[in-house]
Design an enzyme around this catalytic site. Structure first.
Site, short mmCIF file in Angstrom:
data_model
loop_
_atom_site.label_atom_id
_atom_site.label_comp_id
_atom_site.label_asym_id
_atom_site.label_seq_id
_atom_site.Cartn_x
_atom_site.Cartn_y
_atom_site.Cartn_z
N ASP A 1 12.92 1.60 2.16
CA ASP A 1 11.81 2.32 1.54
C ASP A 1 11.40 1.52 0.32
OD1 ASP A 1 10.07 3.98 0.23
OD2 ASP A 1 11.47 5.66 0.00
N SER B 1 -2.52 -8.54 -0.90
CA SER B 1 -3.38 -7.55 -1.53
C SER B 1 -4.40 -7.10 -0.49
CB SER B 1 -4.04 -8.18 -2.77
OG SER B 1 -4.95 -7.28 -3.37
N SER B 2 -5.64 -6.88 -0.89
CA SER B 2 -6.68 -6.47 0.06
C SER B 2 -8.04 -6.59 -0.61
CB SER B 2 -6.47 -5.02 0.49
OG SER B 2 -7.58 -4.55 1.26
N TYR C 1 -5.33 3.55 -3.14
CA TYR C 1 -5.18 2.30 -2.39
C TYR C 1 -5.98 1.14 -2.99
CZ TYR C 1 -5.07 -1.03 1.48
OH TYR C 1 -4.90 -2.17 2.24
N LYS D 1 -4.26 -2.04 -4.99
CA LYS D 1 -4.33 -3.35 -4.33
C LYS D 1 -4.91 -4.39 -5.29
CE LYS D 1 -2.29 -3.19 -0.47
NZ LYS D 1 -1.16 -4.10 -0.22
#
Length: 270
Positions: free
Chosen positions: A67, A145-146, A161, A165
């Site tokens: 986790d 990342s994104s 989110y 990110k």
């Protein structure tokens, strides 16, 4: 001059979230390069790569249930992985719970995993990476990342989110200032629209990817993303894995603190 051949053979790489999607392709790419991989995920079947035949030089993949929001589990995994293979050469921080709910509980859970978990992973890995650096080996950390953290396109508004990110990429840049002098490079990758495939399990059941679910349930959003890509197509997990391999190898020996955008040109205005 650095060679594309055997630059990662016999190395040992850690990959979080390595059982599916981009993470799975990253694991397979390292195996194909001859690097041993310790990967983790929230659930592990232990047969994730049993059908993969592309491993070279006897490379192995060992999975563990971790986790990433639990610092003790992360530290224990890193130590055990280092003991199993005797070294750590690269760390790929790929896992994310992808929490988009705009609730205080969602923000807290995402922060524990995406930020505090990332910091714990980096800090736990530093002593082992530094050993490789001192031995004149290549040592690197790569954070996935994104583009969701750089452009407001995600359908969920005010969720954690996108913000976290972006924070991951900034965190990688910040760490580059202290890790660089210690011979450890750290960079991030911002994938754009990467179409993760569904996974067919050994019993024949299909495990839908989050991307395919969005494509199925919110096609207008999917089509809008596709229309924004100058290359006219979505990317593949393998194309992100190729960038990871480059950043983990000596071919990128002077790249540190960078954020590499891999999005087919979607962010040409960024």
């Amino acid at each position: 001059m650095a060679s594309y051949v055997n630059t990662l053979s016999k190395k040992h790489v850690l990959v979080t979230g390595g059982s599916k999607g981009i993470g799975r392709s990253i694991v397979e790419s390292f195996l194909a390069e001859g690097a041993n991989v310790s990967f983790c995920a929230r659930t592990i079947r232990e047969d994730e790569f049993s059908s993969f035949t592309g491993a070279s030089h006897g490379a192995q993949a060992v999975g563990s249930i971790v986790d990433i929001g639990n610092p003790d589990e992360i530290k224990a995994w890193v130590s055990q992985a280092a003991e199993t293979f005797g070294r750590i050469d690269s760390v790929i921080a790929n896992a994310s719970p992808i929490i988009v709910e705009a609730t205080s509980e969602g923000w807290e859970k995402s922060f524990r995993a995406d930020i505090l978990g990332l910091i714990t992973l980096i800090e736990a890995s530093i002593p082992f990476l530094e050993e490789q650096s001192k031995a004149s080996e290549n040592a690197s950390i790569i954070v996935i990342s994104s583009m969701a953290g750089f452009e407001a396109r995600h359908p969920s508004i005010a969720g954690p989110y996108s913000t976290l990110k972006r924070a991951q990429a900034v965190l990688a840049k910040d760490y580059s200032r202290t890790l660089g002098p210690r011979g450890i490079r750290i960079n991030s990758i911002a994938p754009g629209s990467i179409e993760n495939p569904n996974i067919t399990l050994p019993d024949g059941t299909v495990q839908w990817s989050s991307y395919q679910i969005v494509k199925r349930d919110n096609y207008p959003f999917y089509k809008a993303l596709l229309d924004a890509v100058p290359l006219g197509r979505t990317g593949t997990p393998e194309e992100i894995a190729n960038t990871v391999i480059f950043l983990a190898s000596r071919l990128s020996s002077y790249i540190n603190g960078a954020n590499i955008v891999v999005d087919g040109g979607m962010s040409i205005t960024f």
